[in-house]
Write a protein that holds these residues in place. Structure first.
Motif, PDB file in Angstrom:
ATOM      1  N   SER A 556      22.385  18.005  28.814  1.00  0.00           N
ATOM      2  CA  SER A 556      22.861  17.652  27.482  1.00  0.00           C
ATOM      3  C   SER A 556      23.854  18.652  26.901  1.00  0.00           C
ATOM      4  CB  SER A 556      21.666  17.495  26.533  1.00  0.00           C
ATOM      5  OG  SER A 556      20.790  16.503  27.011  1.00  0.00           O
ATOM      6  N   ILE A 557      23.504  19.933  26.920  1.00  0.00           N
ATOM      7  CA  ILE A 557      24.393  20.937  26.334  1.00  0.00           C
ATOM      8  C   ILE A 557      25.697  21.058  27.125  1.00  0.00           C
ATOM      9  CG2 ILE A 557      24.631  23.403  25.834  1.00  0.00           C
ATOM     10  CD1 ILE A 557      21.685  23.415  25.015  1.00  0.00           C
ATOM     11  N   LEU A 561      28.792  19.927  24.799  1.00  0.00           N
ATOM     12  CA  LEU A 561      29.502  21.082  24.255  1.00  0.00           C
ATOM     13  C   LEU A 561      30.373  21.796  25.274  1.00  0.00           C
ATOM     14  CD1 LEU A 561      26.564  22.592  22.159  1.00  0.00           C
ATOM     15  CD2 LEU A 561      28.395  21.084  21.362  1.00  0.00           C
ATOM     16  N   GLY A 562      30.292  21.402  26.533  1.00  0.00           N
ATOM     17  CA  GLY A 562      31.099  22.055  27.550  1.00  0.00           C
ATOM     18  C   GLY A 562      30.646  23.453  27.900  1.00  0.00           C
ATOM     19  N   THR A 568      23.494  29.316  28.440  1.00  0.00           N
ATOM     20  CA  THR A 568      22.381  28.907  27.576  1.00  0.00           C
ATOM     21  C   THR A 568      21.147  29.724  27.910  1.00  0.00           C
ATOM     22  OG1 THR A 568      23.226  26.644  27.404  1.00  0.00           O
ATOM     23  CG2 THR A 568      20.907  26.989  26.874  1.00  0.00           C
ATOM     24  N   GLN A 569      20.505  30.252  26.896  1.00  0.00           N
ATOM     25  CA  GLN A 569      19.278  31.030  27.085  1.00  0.00           C
ATOM     26  C   GLN A 569      18.104  30.300  26.454  1.00  0.00           C
ATOM     27  OE1 GLN A 569      18.813  34.037  28.846  1.00  0.00           O
ATOM     28  NE2 GLN A 569      16.737  33.227  28.607  1.00  0.00           N
ATOM     29  N   ARG A 695      26.808  29.659  19.039  1.00  0.00           N
ATOM     30  CA  ARG A 695      27.482  28.402  18.734  1.00  0.00           C
ATOM     31  C   ARG A 695      26.522  27.238  18.549  1.00  0.00           C
ATOM     32  NH1 ARG A 695      31.740  27.229  23.290  1.00  0.00           N
ATOM     33  NH2 ARG A 695      31.632  25.230  22.177  1.00  0.00           N
ATOM     34  N   HIS A 696      25.451  27.229  19.314  1.00  0.00           N
ATOM     35  CA  HIS A 696      24.559  26.069  19.273  1.00  0.00           C
ATOM     36  C   HIS A 696      23.101  26.498  19.417  1.00  0.00           C
ATOM     37  CE1 HIS A 696      22.847  22.110  20.039  1.00  0.00           C
ATOM     38  NE2 HIS A 696      22.203  22.663  21.048  1.00  0.00           N
ATOM     39  N   LEU A 697      22.234  25.847  18.628  1.00  0.00           N
ATOM     40  CA  LEU A 697      20.787  26.083  18.693  1.00  0.00           C
ATOM     41  C   LEU A 697      20.080  24.744  18.823  1.00  0.00           C
ATOM     42  CD1 LEU A 697      18.178  27.822  18.308  1.00  0.00           C
ATOM     43  CD2 LEU A 697      18.433  27.397  15.848  1.00  0.00           C
ATOM     44  N   SER A 698      19.304  24.576  19.888  1.00  0.00           N
ATOM     45  CA  SER A 698      18.395  23.433  20.023  1.00  0.00           C
ATOM     46  C   SER A 698      16.975  23.952  19.863  1.00  0.00           C
ATOM     47  CB  SER A 698      18.542  22.769  21.400  1.00  0.00           C
ATOM     48  OG  SER A 698      19.687  21.946  21.457  1.00  0.00           O
TER      49      SER A 698
END
Length: 736
Positions: A556-557, A561-562, A568-569, A695-698
């Motif tokens: 998904s990420i 988001l490319g 991603t951690q 930039r992004h948090l899930s």
């Protein structure tokens, strides 16, 4: 006996039983329970509040994924992974660097200890301050009024400021790791076998107890407790096997060893000392008869040290009022508590206080033009700077300004980022300016980022290595999780008010900055996230949490988001449990780098977390393996983990705990909050975990209302330390 984790278990705040939360309904939280290590070792756990894309206060009313691109659940398995970080320079291993730094600290502290006028001695040989403090202990035990606070030792006079900085610097030679002979290990193995203990512990026992380890164990079987991971019931069983009928719960050797063990366990939770009542209660729970006498015996044997700090203002008032009796009864202030501590942490804390006072006294004030932080650094030997992630630019700019002034400057941090040198590399001499002829860092200004992650021993090493007249600026966010090791250096210095504290006015930008800032003041707000900066993924149980996490990282990420998977951690509460680092790392390895684990469970390309010392995590990638050990690539540096250290010092690193992740950031972060994470949640944990995303948090959310409760009410327990009264007393003496 217990698995070494390579890090110190953090404190965890337990939210109230079941009060109503501050957000709307979220998905059902499963009623699963983590394994023992999962809760004790757990760094923190956070749950995401519900809500659709961009909201953290609520989860979507429907069961649909509000993630970057809602992944479709599918089968997956789970395992574990470690974290990453810095690495040593070629030719010097992490272990060697750590040993060198520790050896240097021990030598300096021993020198200071020898200079002190009244060292603590054992038993009836106690005199002066130590004897008075032992009398205070006995008074507390008997119910009598304790003695009045005692004045601290007067520190050794400051070294004169050198006339000029040396023209050349000399890096310290690479240290040689201590070698335990095979004869010693063999002797220990025989004693362990007679006592029914695992012979595999022989190497650890020999390392901890030294060349005479076998004789020590024969004389005092409870010394087995000095080995990390050994529990009291295991040491008791070992002692019964060796001593037979001569073994009993009231054995004085047992009382001494258990007293020290309780203080070691407290250090794992961040304390450098404990109130005497807490130690006495702990001994009672371990079936030690007459805990009060047991504590006195441990003090008389010098197994632990006793302290009672004084209030400088109270002492000054007492001196001014001496001989003035107006007939009125003076209002009595509460007595300072009597504390017990281990020599290791006591000396480090005293050395740190002495060193900081020395820097404050010996700096030559100068008028530096510029922002408030620059002006404060010019005028003071110690400056504290607080702020969020965006505020890190301010101390970095100060370092650059000082370089332009012709000063010798170093910018250091907990992890290597923002152009900073890792603290471990600076101290070992593998990076940074090196040392001068006196063995001190060749610096005029040291700026340290991530100061809340400084434990007392690392801070003491750092300050002892700074020359007189050097300026020290400590910067960081006081709201993040504290150091993995004992102490609360940054918080103690802020509370002591012994140095200028400059608060940044630079806010963290964007929806992520807004979300994290709200958490810092106890509010879990819903934020607008038009660019999918914040996404909530509701889950029903831990198994689903693992599946959704793998889908987010692998599919998904990257698609939405490319961002490739390596950017991603994953961050979760602890190592154990159905959605701890072990389970998550196993599932992520199966998806991202499947393999048989032919090198001790690892394959080339595996993402790993190396723990060269407790509380330190260095992230890297497995390159190869040979007879020497496992070869890692850590931020461009090659690190070799010896075969015998792989099991204890290495984990897979796609998923980390919040303590492991503190001080680092990634373009994207996935915070996993399964139902069994609720007990480990605190505001500091949530703040730290959510703040690791750039930039992004899930947020993989399965804890229902525990998240808003933790943010609103889950304060991290205070640590018991001595740095604040020590530094206050030293500087008060200077003013007097």
């Amino acid at each position: 006996m217990t698995e070494p984790s390579g890090e110190t278990p953090p404190e965890a705040a337990t939210p109230p039983a079941d009060p109503q939360g501050a957000t709307s309904a979220s998905p059902d939280a499963p009623d699963t329970t983590p394994d023992a290590e999962g809760s004790a070792d757990a760094e923190d756990s956070v749950d995401a509040s519900e809500g659709s894309e961009g909201a953290t206060a609520e989860a979507p009313a429907s069961g649909d994924d509000a993630s970057v691109e809602a992944p479709v659940p599918d089968d997956g398995t789970a395992t574990e992974a470690p974290a990453s970080g810095e690495s040593p320079a070629p030719g010097v291993s992490e272990a060697q660097a750590e040993l060198a730094a520790q050896r240097e600290l021990r030598a300096r502290i021993e020198q200071r200890k020898a200079e002190r006028a009244a060292p603590v001695e054992a038993g009836g040989k106690l005199s002066g301050t130590a004897a008075d403090l032992l009398a205070a202990v006995r008074a507390v035990e008997s119910g009598a009024k304790p003695v009045a606070p005692l004045r601290p030792e007067v520190p050794a006079p400051a070294r004169p400021v050198p006339a000029a900085a040396p023209e050349t610097t000399v890096r310290p030679p690479a240290p040689v790791a201590p070698v335990v002979t095979e004869e010693t290990t063999s002797s220990v193995r025989q004693v362990l076998a007679r006592g029914g203990a695992p012979e595999a512990l022989a190497g650890q026992v020999a390392t901890v107890l030294g060349e005479g380890a076998a004789r020590v164990l024969d004389d005092d079987p409870w010394q087995l407790l000095a080995v990390p991971g050994v529990r009291p019931e295991q040491a008791d069983g070992f002692a019964r096997a060796l001593l037979g009928s001569a073994c009993g719960p009231g054995d004085e050797r047992r009382a001494v060893a258990l007293t020290a063990w309780l203080l070691e366990q407290a250090a794992l939770k961040g304390h450098t000392a404990l109130e005497i009542g807490s130690v006495r209660d702990g001994l009672a729970k371990l079936s030690v008869p007459e805990p009060g006498k047991a504590v006195e015996h441990a003090i008389s044997e010098a197994a632990v040290l006793v302290f009672q700090e004084e209030d400088p203002e109270e002492t000054e008032e007492a001196e001014e009022g001496a001989g003035q009796d107006d007939g009125s009864a003076a209002e009595e202030r509460p007595q300072q508590p009597v504390l017990l501590g281990l020599e290791r942490y006591a000396l480090a804390e005293e050395s740190l206080a002495d060193g900081l006072a020395r820097l404050i006294r010996t700096v030559e004030a100068a008028d530096w033009e510029g922002p408030e932080l620059v002006r404060a650094a010019g005028s003071h030997g110690l400056v504290l700077h607080t702020g969020g992630e965006a505020a890190r630019a301010e101390p970095a700019a100060l370092a650059e300004t000082a370089r332009e002034r012709g000063l010798r400057v170093a910018l250091a941090a907990h992890t290597a980022r923002d152009g900073a040198v890792p603290l471990a590399a600076l101290l070992s001499g593998t990076a940074g300016p090196g040392r001068d002829e006196e063995g001190l860092l060749a610096l005029d200004l040291l700026v340290v980022l991530d100061a809340p992650q400084l434990d007392v021993e690392t801070a003491a090493l750092l300050v002892e290595a700074l020359p007189d007249g050097c300026r020290l600026v400590l910067g960081g966010d006081p709201l993040v999780l504290g150091a993995a090791g004992p102490g609360r250096v940054f918080a103690d210095l802020l509370a002591a008010r012994v140095a200028p504290a400059i608060a940044s006015r630079v806010p963290d930008p964007g929806p992520l900055g807004e979300l994290v800032s709200g958490i810092g003041v106890g509010e879990l707000n819903q934020v607008e996230a038009p660019g999918k900066e914040v996404v909530i993924v509701p889950v029903r149980d831990a198994g689903e949490a693992v599946h959704r996490t793998v889908q987010l990282v692998a599919d998904s990420i990257p698609r939405a988001l490319g961002l490739p998977a390596e950017h991603t951690q994953v961050i979760t509460v602890g190592h154990g449990g159905a959605a701890g680092t072990r389970a998550l790392n196993a599932a992520l390895k199966q998806r991202l780098n499947p393999g048989p684990g032919r090198f001790g469970g690892y394959d080339p390309g595996d993402r790993v977390a190396h723990s060269p010392a407790p509380g330190r995590t260095v992230q890297g990638t497995v390159v190869s393996a040979d007879a020497e050990g496992l070869h890692l690539d850590c931020a461009g540096e090659r690190v070799v983990v010896p075969k015998e250290r792989v099991e204890s010092a290495l984990r897979h690193g796609w998923a980390l705990t919040a303590h492991q992740a503190a001080g680092a950031r990634w373009p994207a972060a996935v915070v996993v909050l399964p139902g069994d994470a609720a007990a480990g949640l605190s505001r500091a944990w949530v703040y730290t975990a959510f703040g690791r995303a750039e930039r992004h948090l899930s947020v993989v959310h399965g804890v229902d209302q525990a998240l808003p409760r933790a943010v609103a009410e889950g304060l991290t327990p205070e640590r018991t330390t001595r740095l604040r009264p020590l530094i206050e007393a030293l500087l008060h003496e200077e003013e007097a």
